[in-house]
Design a protein around this motif. Sequence first.
Motif, short mmCIF file in Angstrom:
data_model
loop_
_atom_site.label_atom_id
_atom_site.label_comp_id
_atom_site.label_asym_id
_atom_site.label_seq_id
_atom_site.Cartn_x
_atom_site.Cartn_y
_atom_site.Cartn_z
N UNK A 109 12.59 0.96 -13.49
CA UNK A 109 12.98 1.31 -14.84
C UNK A 109 14.39 1.87 -14.94
N UNK A 110 15.01 2.14 -13.77
CA UNK A 110 16.32 2.80 -13.75
C UNK A 110 17.43 1.93 -13.18
N UNK A 111 17.09 1.09 -12.18
CA UNK A 111 18.12 0.34 -11.48
C UNK A 111 17.61 -1.03 -11.03
N UNK A 112 18.53 -1.97 -10.90
CA UNK A 112 18.17 -3.30 -10.41
C UNK A 112 18.15 -3.36 -8.88
N UNK A 113 18.48 -2.27 -8.22
CA UNK A 113 18.55 -2.21 -6.76
C UNK A 113 17.18 -2.47 -6.12
N UNK A 114 17.20 -3.22 -5.02
CA UNK A 114 16.01 -3.43 -4.20
C UNK A 114 16.17 -2.72 -2.87
#
Length: 174
Positions: A109-114
């Motif tokens: 919900x906060x970042x597109x980081x994996x």
Amino acid sequence: MSDTAPETLFESPWLGLYRIGHWDFAKRPNADYCVGILAVTPDDEVVLIEQYRIPVQSTVIEVPAGLVGDEEEFRGEELSETAARELIEETGYKPGKIELLLSTPTSAGMTSELTHLFLATDLTKVSEGGGTGHEDIKVHLVPRTELREWLKKKEAEGHLIDFKIHASLWAAGM
């Protein structure tokens, strides 16, 4: 799933704020992935790090970790290579074996980081560790059988405990 290009709200060299539709989110302009490493010594000790994290204004107990592709000389590096390099850099331990445990959104919900969590074993001490010049990392070797109590003690002392410790232990079946 949407293929809509994000609108840039703010961007620095290290962090950006973007919007797609009604949703604002953060991402790093120079890295879409990070790695975390559950490192276990031949003596069955878990290698953890402690460092002060400005966003939470506290010291955090974590697995060694790092960004993928944030440094020009390492762009295009395989995830496992980044994990091995970060482990050496932060702890001084070189893995003889490294395997992917799981890949997961860091905070969907906060970042597109994996985040990609690895298990590193067959460790050899090759340097002091402690991170790069701008990092102040303290390394802890904790017997795996004492880990739960050790983490509770650290939490009682006021340290925050990063969830990647628990996720990587679960994924490794420990």
